[in-house]
Design a protein around this motif. Structure first.
Motif, PDB file in Angstrom:
ATOM      1  N   ALA A   1      84.705  19.765  23.012  1.00 18.25           N
ATOM      2  CA  ALA A   1      83.803  20.212  21.949  1.00 18.25           C
ATOM      3  C   ALA A   1      84.094  21.650  21.522  1.00 18.25           C
ATOM      4  O   ALA A   1      83.457  22.163  20.595  1.00 18.25           O
ATOM      5  CB  ALA A   1      82.349  20.099  22.402  1.00 18.25           C
ATOM      6  N   ARG A   2      85.036  22.285  22.166  1.00 14.03           N
ATOM      7  CA  ARG A   2      85.333  23.701  21.902  1.00 14.03           C
ATOM      8  C   ARG A   2      86.289  23.826  20.706  1.00 14.03           C
ATOM      9  O   ARG A   2      87.289  23.126  20.624  1.00 14.03           O
ATOM     10  CB  ARG A   2      85.955  24.332  23.142  1.00 14.03           C
ATOM     11  CG  ARG A   2      86.200  25.825  23.056  1.00 14.03           C
ATOM     12  CD  ARG A   2      86.897  26.309  24.319  1.00 14.03           C
ATOM     13  NE  ARG A   2      87.171  27.726  24.259  1.00 14.03           N
ATOM     14  CZ  ARG A   2      86.378  28.674  24.756  1.00 14.03           C
ATOM     15  NH1 ARG A   2      85.263  28.323  25.373  1.00 14.03           N
ATOM     16  NH2 ARG A   2      86.683  29.945  24.656  1.00 14.03           N
ATOM     17  N   GLY A   3      85.981  24.742  19.800  1.00 14.11           N
ATOM     18  CA  GLY A   3      86.880  25.031  18.701  1.00 14.11           C
ATOM     19  C   GLY A   3      87.229  23.810  17.866  1.00 14.11           C
ATOM     20  O   GLY A   3      88.400  23.480  17.675  1.00 14.11           O
ATOM     21  N   LEU A   4      86.230  23.138  17.343  1.00 11.24           N
ATOM     22  CA  LEU A   4      86.451  21.883  16.631  1.00 11.24           C
ATOM     23  C   LEU A   4      87.216  22.076  15.324  1.00 11.24           C
ATOM     24  O   LEU A   4      87.057  23.090  14.624  1.00 11.24           O
ATOM     25  CB  LEU A   4      85.106  21.216  16.333  1.00 11.24           C
ATOM     26  CG  LEU A   4      84.375  20.621  17.549  1.00 11.24           C
ATOM     27  CD1 LEU A   4      82.953  20.249  17.174  1.00 11.24           C
ATOM     28  CD2 LEU A   4      85.134  19.416  18.087  1.00 11.24           C
ATOM     29  N   THR A   5      88.058  21.101  15.026  1.00 18.09           N
ATOM     30  CA  THR A   5      88.720  21.053  13.731  1.00 18.09           C
ATOM     31  C   THR A   5      87.642  20.952  12.652  1.00 18.09           C
ATOM     32  O   THR A   5      86.656  20.228  12.810  1.00 18.09           O
ATOM     33  CB  THR A   5      89.646  19.823  13.650  1.00 18.09           C
ATOM     34  OG1 THR A   5      90.454  19.789  14.814  1.00 18.09           O
ATOM     35  CG2 THR A   5      90.509  19.872  12.410  1.00 18.09           C
TER      36      THR A   5
ATOM     37  N   TYR B   1      83.159  13.571  17.127  1.00 17.13           N
ATOM     38  CA  TYR B   1      83.338  12.115  17.221  1.00 17.13           C
ATOM     39  C   TYR B   1      84.809  11.740  17.050  1.00 17.13           C
ATOM     40  O   TYR B   1      85.367  10.956  17.824  1.00 17.13           O
ATOM     41  CB  TYR B   1      82.461  11.473  16.149  1.00 17.13           C
ATOM     42  CG  TYR B   1      82.851  10.087  15.711  1.00 17.13           C
ATOM     43  CD1 TYR B   1      82.597   8.972  16.504  1.00 17.13           C
ATOM     44  CD2 TYR B   1      83.452   9.891  14.454  1.00 17.13           C
ATOM     45  CE1 TYR B   1      82.940   7.696  16.068  1.00 17.13           C
ATOM     46  CE2 TYR B   1      83.791   8.632  14.020  1.00 17.13           C
ATOM     47  CZ  TYR B   1      83.537   7.533  14.825  1.00 17.13           C
ATOM     48  OH  TYR B   1      83.868   6.289  14.401  1.00 17.13           O
ATOM     49  N   LEU B   2      85.470  12.318  16.044  1.00 16.81           N
ATOM     50  CA  LEU B   2      86.865  12.000  15.775  1.00 16.81           C
ATOM     51  C   LEU B   2      87.773  12.487  16.899  1.00 16.81           C
ATOM     52  O   LEU B   2      88.681  11.766  17.343  1.00 16.81           O
ATOM     53  CB  LEU B   2      87.286  12.633  14.446  1.00 16.81           C
ATOM     54  CG  LEU B   2      88.634  12.186  13.871  1.00 16.81           C
ATOM     55  CD1 LEU B   2      88.601  10.695  13.557  1.00 16.81           C
ATOM     56  CD2 LEU B   2      88.966  12.993  12.615  1.00 16.81           C
ATOM     57  N   ARG B   3      87.500  13.707  17.384  1.00 14.13           N
ATOM     58  CA  ARG B   3      88.330  14.253  18.466  1.00 14.13           C
ATOM     59  C   ARG B   3      88.215  13.406  19.725  1.00 14.13           C
ATOM     60  O   ARG B   3      89.229  13.087  20.372  1.00 14.13           O
ATOM     61  CB  ARG B   3      87.930  15.699  18.775  1.00 14.13           C
ATOM     62  CG  ARG B   3      88.731  16.309  19.921  1.00 14.13           C
ATOM     63  CD  ARG B   3      88.408  17.772  20.126  1.00 14.13           C
ATOM     64  NE  ARG B   3      89.024  18.588  19.094  1.00 14.13           N
ATOM     65  CZ  ARG B   3      88.890  19.926  19.010  1.00 14.13           C
ATOM     66  NH1 ARG B   3      88.152  20.558  19.912  1.00 14.13           N
ATOM     67  NH2 ARG B   3      89.477  20.593  18.046  1.00 14.13           N
TER      68      ARG B   3
ATOM     69  N   ASP C   1      81.763  18.785   8.858  1.00 16.01           N
ATOM     70  CA  ASP C   1      80.719  18.012   9.545  1.00 16.01           C
ATOM     71  C   ASP C   1      81.028  18.081  11.038  1.00 16.01           C
ATOM     72  O   ASP C   1      81.900  17.379  11.537  1.00 16.01           O
ATOM     73  CB  ASP C   1      80.740  16.565   9.043  1.00 16.01           C
ATOM     74  CG  ASP C   1      79.669  15.696   9.706  1.00 16.01           C
ATOM     75  OD1 ASP C   1      79.182  16.046  10.792  1.00 16.01           O
ATOM     76  OD2 ASP C   1      79.336  14.635   9.135  1.00 16.01           O
ATOM     77  N   ARG C   2      80.280  18.937  11.774  1.00 13.41           N
ATOM     78  CA  ARG C   2      80.604  19.175  13.178  1.00 13.41           C
ATOM     79  C   ARG C   2      80.513  17.909  14.014  1.00 13.41           C
ATOM     80  O   ARG C   2      81.379  17.651  14.862  1.00 13.41           O
ATOM     81  CB  ARG C   2      79.672  20.250  13.756  1.00 13.41           C
ATOM     82  CG  ARG C   2      80.056  20.657  15.170  1.00 13.41           C
ATOM     83  CD  ARG C   2      79.049  21.597  15.817  1.00 13.41           C
ATOM     84  NE  ARG C   2      79.535  22.025  17.118  1.00 13.41           N
ATOM     85  CZ  ARG C   2      79.500  21.265  18.216  1.00 13.41           C
ATOM     86  NH1 ARG C   2      79.003  20.046  18.165  1.00 13.41           N
ATOM     87  NH2 ARG C   2      79.984  21.737  19.357  1.00 13.41           N
TER      88      ARG C   2
END
Length: 569
Positions: free
Chosen positions: A10-14, A24-26, A18-19
């Motif tokens: 969850a760190r440094g999300l692309t 979810y995608l990662r 939409d966080r």
């Protein structure tokens, strides 16, 4: 999505705007690697992983990686390795130093860009450790260094061999016609026979020791041989220590301070370590705004004894240093001179480390401070009209009979000129002359290679000459030896005084006075300066990293880092 904690995946999300979708995608993509939902929720220890078919020093890294992962998993976090550039010292053209800053950029940006909560830095070969420390210092995520460890020695007849001081010793014999081509071929195959870095106190082992002295690696890990089982145990312990950094973060900026840098300089001097370490430590410290003026080096050198009897300064090898007590024994001898309140990656201070019970010490390898090998440090900085911003001499690996000397300059204008003329039977040179190499500094086309170990001309070596004063703006391998003045700053290509020297000029060296002077009057120097044509490359004619390097590289006294990589005000 309910998982909003900023750690692990969850760190440094692309950023898709939409966080929740980003997380979810990662996790969807991460699950394709076989991670369970439990693993996907754990904190992550990144592992900067640097094996390469062009880096013999790191060929045991796959096994070390598994040990690091084992330590991370057992301590409750998720290990995720990622590749960066790897620098194999002898496989790079024009020189590995040119690519140290590139590796540091790679390391810094991958630490910052990818989701990790702490990082293990796996390096070893000369420039990889400083590159990783530079990158980690700039990223300032909790980090811990794990080094490759040195090679074990080999044998040739009754002689013990270890790369790479013995490489140079036997090559000098070959050049002097003391051994023939068949024998040098046999020796070639026996100099480096295991995984790991050079078997002597060269640049790699020096930087390993300095990483430990700074507090960036676990106590007692700098000198463990690469192929020793303790190296794997150290890797496992490093993985576990990285997990502890997650609960109680210790960042590089808390470990690498002016006080710990002073400790590292003391250790460098006591080891009689590599001259390259001055450049590297200056670059690492510079990433955190800590300057290392060469006058500071001299102040410390005057009060720091040489304690370690290893090649190229002495007679032993890194495996002997490990079994003799390693860096811990050196630190204990230096304890009255050290800043003991410095924090380390373990969360302890250096003083707390040294309060622990000590192992036995082999005094043939590690001398006591009361009876040192030399009363003053192994390195000294020289200043004067030839080097206004300084030069470096490794006096512990030099001939003291040459320390106070005046000589006639015999000038080589480039590495090509040196190669073409050094063995010319007609070369006008004697053992009392000073060999001078120009245009081998950081902004020259050669990129500051380890060419300062100028070969003794064959016409002299064949008559038994083993050493003479050699001066350049180049570097020297940490495994080399001799009365060699290096890192002359400003360099010749920048119009420094070194570029104005002509064959026949007189030069005065005084180690006692910390001086190196060109004995040419100012009127003549002004005339030469007016006619000087710089050999700098025009960045407009270059592209890519080559252009960036030409535009940004700083001088040796600033660590040869890039100006754009220094901290912003």
């Amino acid at each position: 999505m309910s998982d909003t904690e900023d750690h692990g995946f969850a760190r440094g999300l692309t950023n898709y705007g939409d966080r929740d979708f980003s997380l979810y995608l990662r996790k969807s993509f991460a699950s394709s690697m076989g991670y369970s939902r439990e693993m996907l929720s754990k904190k992550i220890v990144g592992i900067a992983y640097t094996p390469s078919g062009f880096n013999n020093c790191h060929r045991h890294f796959p096994e070390m990686l598994e040990a690091v992962k084992r330590g991370v998993l057992a301590a409750g976090a998720l290990p995720v390795e990622f590749p960066t550039i790897s620098l194999g010292e002898v496989f790079l053209n024009p020189t590995s130093l040119k690519f140290r800053n590139l590796m540091s950029i790679d390391t810094e940006e991958m630490i910052r860009a990818q989701p990790m909560d702490a990082v293990v830095l796996m390096g070893g070969c000369d420039k990889t450790v400083p590159a990783q420390l530079m990158g980690a210092a700039s990223a300032d995520l909790p980090a811990i260094q794990l080094v490759a460890g040195p090679m074990m020695t080999s044998r040739y007849g009754e002689e013990r061999l270890g790369a790479c001081t013995d490489c140079r010793r036997f090559w000098a014999k070959y050049r002097a016609d003391e051994i023939d081509g068949e024998e040098i071929g046999k020796i070639e195959m026996r100099l480096a026979t295991t995984a790991g870095t050079c078997a002597v106190m060269g640049t790699a082992s020096t930087m390993a020791c300095l990483a430990e002295a700074l507090g960036m690696s676990l106590p007692g890990t700098a000198a463990i041989p690469a192929v020793h089982a303790d190296r794997l145990r150290a890797a496992e312990a490093t993985g576990a220590a990285a997990v502890r950094l997650l609960a109680d973060p210790v960042r590089p900026s808390q470990v690498i301070t002016r006080k710990s840098v002073e400790n590292a300089l003391r250790v460098l001097l006591a080891l009689g370590g590599s001259t390259n370490a001055i450049i590297h430590l200056t670059a690492v410290a510079g990433r955190l705004g800590i300057d290392i003026p060469l006058t500071w080096l001299n102040e410390l050198s005057d009060t720091t004894p040489v304690l370690v009897n290893l090649k190229p300064v002495g007679s032993h090898y890194m495996e002997d240093f490990f079994f003799a007590g390693g860096l811990g024994a050196v630190l204990r001898e230096l304890k009255p001179l050290l800043n003991l309140d410095c924090l380390t990656v373990t969360g302890e201070t250096l003083g707390e480390r040294l309060d622990a019970p000590a192992d036995p010490v082999d005094r043939k390898v590690i001398a006591s401070a009361a009876e040192p090998l030399e009363p003053q440090g192994g390195l000294v900085a020289l200043f004067g009209s030839l080097a206004p911003r300084g030069a470096i001499l490794k006096r512990s690996a030099a001939d003291p009979t040459l320390f106070e000397k005046e000589g006639r300059a015999v000038v080589f204008s480039s590495l090509e000129d040196l190669a073409n003329r050094v063995d010319d039977p007609e070369l006008d040179i004697t053992a009392d002359d000073f060999m001078v190499l120009q245009n081998a500094g950081p902004t020259s086309a050669s990129g500051m290679p380890e060419a300062g170990y100028l070969p003794i001309p064959r016409k002299l070596s064949s008559k038994g000459v083993k050493d003479m004063v050699r001066i350049s703006d180049a570097r020297m391998s940490g495994t080399a030896f001799g009365t060699i003045v290096l890192h002359v700053t400003p360099e010749a290509a920048q119009g420094g005084p070194l570029g104005l020297v002509r064959t026949g000029d007189r030069i005065r060296l005084s180690v006692a006075n910390r001086s190196i002077d060109l004995l040419v009057d100012e009127v003549e120097l002004a005339r030469r300066r007016a006619a000087f044509s710089p050999t700098l490359r025009d960045p407009e004619t270059l592209r890519g990293y080559d252009r960036l390097y030409a535009e940004q590289v700083l001088q040796a006294d600033e660590g040869c880092d890039f100006a754009i990589l220094k901290p912003t005000k």
